[in-house]
Every structure is written in C-alpha cells, then in structure tokens.
Write a protein that holds these residues in place. Sequence first.
Motif, PDB file in Angstrom:
ATOM      1  N   GLY A   1       6.025   2.438   1.388  1.00 25.79           N
ATOM      2  CA  GLY A   1       4.700   2.079   1.869  1.00 25.79           C
ATOM      3  C   GLY A   1       4.753   0.935   2.857  1.00 25.79           C
ATOM      4  O   GLY A   1       5.812   0.645   3.437  1.00 25.79           O
TER       5      GLY A   1
ATOM      6  N   ALA B   1       2.655   4.743   0.173  1.00 32.99           N
ATOM      7  CA  ALA B   1       2.604   5.976   0.966  1.00 32.99           C
ATOM      8  C   ALA B   1       3.238   7.137   0.222  1.00 32.99           C
ATOM      9  O   ALA B   1       2.792   8.279   0.328  1.00 32.99           O
ATOM     10  CB  ALA B   1       3.318   5.770   2.306  1.00 32.99           C
TER      11      ALA B   1
ATOM     12  N   ARG C   1       2.692  12.234  -2.325  1.00 38.29           N
ATOM     13  CA  ARG C   1       2.231  11.650  -1.058  1.00 38.29           C
ATOM     14  C   ARG C   1       0.809  11.092  -1.233  1.00 38.29           C
ATOM     15  O   ARG C   1      -0.060  11.786  -1.752  1.00 38.29           O
ATOM     16  CB  ARG C   1       2.215  12.706   0.052  1.00 38.29           C
TER      17      ARG C   1
ATOM     18  N   GLU D   1       0.871  -1.175   0.000  1.00 40.73           N
ATOM     19  CA  GLU D   1       0.000   0.000   0.000  1.00 40.73           C
ATOM     20  C   GLU D   1       0.904   1.221   0.000  1.00 40.73           C
ATOM     21  O   GLU D   1       1.658   1.462   0.944  1.00 40.73           O
ATOM     22  CB  GLU D   1      -0.915  -0.009   1.227  1.00 40.73           C
TER      23      GLU D   1
ATOM     24  N   LEU E   1       8.456   7.896   6.405  1.00 35.65           N
ATOM     25  CA  LEU E   1       7.975   6.932   5.426  1.00 35.65           C
ATOM     26  C   LEU E   1       7.811   7.552   4.043  1.00 35.65           C
ATOM     27  O   LEU E   1       8.191   6.940   3.032  1.00 35.65           O
ATOM     28  CB  LEU E   1       6.648   6.317   5.893  1.00 35.65           C
ATOM     29  N   VAL E   2       7.262   8.753   3.947  1.00 33.85           N
ATOM     30  CA  VAL E   2       7.086   9.385   2.640  1.00 33.85           C
ATOM     31  C   VAL E   2       8.431   9.816   2.065  1.00 33.85           C
ATOM     32  O   VAL E   2       8.727   9.597   0.882  1.00 33.85           O
ATOM     33  CB  VAL E   2       6.113  10.574   2.730  1.00 33.85           C
TER      34      VAL E   2
ATOM     35  N   GLU F   1      -1.984   3.445  -6.147  1.00 36.02           N
ATOM     36  CA  GLU F   1      -2.241   3.274  -4.718  1.00 36.02           C
ATOM     37  C   GLU F   1      -1.650   1.980  -4.173  1.00 36.02           C
ATOM     38  O   GLU F   1      -1.397   1.863  -2.975  1.00 36.02           O
ATOM     39  CB  GLU F   1      -3.744   3.319  -4.463  1.00 36.02           C
TER      40      GLU F   1
ATOM     41  N   GLN G   1       7.167  -1.428   7.094  1.00 29.34           N
ATOM     42  CA  GLN G   1       7.387  -0.248   6.268  1.00 29.34           C
ATOM     43  C   GLN G   1       8.598  -0.487   5.378  1.00 29.34           C
ATOM     44  O   GLN G   1       9.681  -0.831   5.866  1.00 29.34           O
ATOM     45  CB  GLN G   1       7.615   0.999   7.131  1.00 29.34           C
TER      46      GLN G   1
END
Length: 328
Positions: A67, A35, A327, A33, A117-118, A99, A87
């Motif tokens: 992500g 991020a 983001r 997923e 994380l981003v 996504e 992560q």
Amino acid sequence: MRAYLYNGAGGPEVLDLTEVPDPVPGAGEVLIEVAGVGLNRADVMQRIGVYPPPKGVTNIPGLEVSGVVAAVGEGSDAWVQELKGKQVVALLAGGAYAEKVSVDARHVLPVPAGVDLVDAAGLIEVAATVHSNLRGEAKVAPRETVLVHGGTGGIGTFALQYLSALGATALTTVGNAEKAQLAEQLGAAHAINYREEDLVSRVKELTDGRGVDVIFDVVGAKYLQANLKSLAPDGRLVIIGLMGGRKAEADLGLMLAKRLRIIATTLRSRGADAKAEIVRGVGEEIWPLIENGQISIQTNKVFGFDEARAAQEYFDSGEHTGKVLLRL
C-alpha cells in the motif's frame, strides 16, 4: 475503517466484514492505506482456532500487505518521516485484512522496482520466511541439495527460485504432473509426485544414495520419519509448518549416526528487533533478485476485498499455485 474478524472457529464462513476504529501509528510506526493483502496458511490456521495471534496483537487476520504510507507516528525519526507517500510492503503479526494498518517502520520495505503494487502484497512474508530459514537457520550454501516440500505453494514457488539464484540444487514434492512442470520451470531439478512415488527411495535415487543436505518442510509430523531418512550426513531439517500434524517419533539413533539437526521456527511470534533484522536482510539480498528477474512474482489469483470468504475457500481447495491476494 472496514476490516475482517473471525466470528468463532470454522470455515471461511466465519469471516465477518465489520467496522473497526482506524489504527493510530505511534513513534517509529507508519500508517499504510492498504492496496493488497497476501493470504497465507497462518490465516487459515488462525481461522480454525489453532494458531492465535501473539499476545497484544490484533485479532484481525493477515500477515502481509502492500500500500501507500498515509501518515507517520508523532516523534518518528527523519528516515521514517521520509516514507510518507511511498509505495511499500509490510510484514505484520496480524491486521492485514483491513483498509489500513499501522506497523513498525523497520518492518516495511519499498515495493521492488517493476512490481505491481497489488502483486507486491504477496512478497514480504514468503521472502522473509524463505530467507530467514534457508540462509539464516539452515545456512544453505551453493552446490548443496535442498528438498522443498510443497514446491508450488506460495513458500515453495519462492524458495525454488531463491535456491536456483543461490546456486543450490532444489528437489521438491508436488501432487500432480501439472504442478511438477511448474516446479521445474521455477528451478527444481526434479519434482517428486508424493501421491505416486516413495519419498525416501526417490530422494536416494536422485542423490546417488547420499540424501539431501537440507529439507524445508511445511508438513511436520507426517513426514518426520521420511525426512530424517532422506537427509545426508550433517543434514538439516527445517520445519516451518504443521499441516501434517504436530507429534511424531524421531529415530535418535539415526540422527546421531548422521549428525542430523532439526530446526523448528516461526516468523510471526519473533520480536520486533528480530523481525527488523530479517526485513533488512530481505531488502539487501532478496529485493535485487526480484528487480533483476531472478525471482519472478507468482500471483495465482486476485479477489476483491469483499470476496475474502471466496478467497479463503479457494486457498483451502489446494488448487492454487503461488500466491492468492485480496485487492482493495
């Protein structure tokens, strides 16, 4: 899921946000997923129609994401199963502007300790490119001198810091005084303003007439002659981009006299096993440098996922330094 596709070739306006099926991970793959997404020059080259994805790779653009692992493909080994919920960052041949992505688990690394994380979305492609070329191809050694073209871009800002950590001397090219200052802060011994200074004469001046051992070049044809003249005996020219064209003449007599080598490589089209080896090397040699602060994250600007067109317009402007991200 939502993902971007290019509706023809052209400017950022050809980016279309659409609905596509969720990817399904196979054995040895993980579903992430997303991020964050890192923008790269390859995204632009694909958009204008000169750098299509390798055969069998999705047309969704983008080469790197960060992500959380949401699922693991059936039949995966235990070490892959253990990635669920972690992560991570992932190196892709395409598919990042989405996504969710499915990727070979061997092309995944944990987010370095202490990194957002981003922000981590802008790490893996540049780290893999820099490490595989400067160490893997050019065999840069401590105390060698390396010229990095475009020292304040995503690749350049990372390469300057990495060379400093290696104990090499870095020179770089920049377009203005502000970028020169940033490049020197990141470890460049000298920044050469390509708008105002002659590259060959300035390199010779800075190296007492010897030239540099390695040139790391994203420009291509436009700089070929100057690059060859700027290399020291036994020098290596590593070309990873064609922003300045793809065809030029090389003085073979000069190359013979100085025993020069030209190395041209791409990361995107390498096979899965080769990429896995590169990612493993990044995890072992680059991640510790990030975690101990020798390489800092150079995020320039973060756009929302719905702002991908604006993000690419900004990227195209050449105003950015470091990485531009999306983001989710």
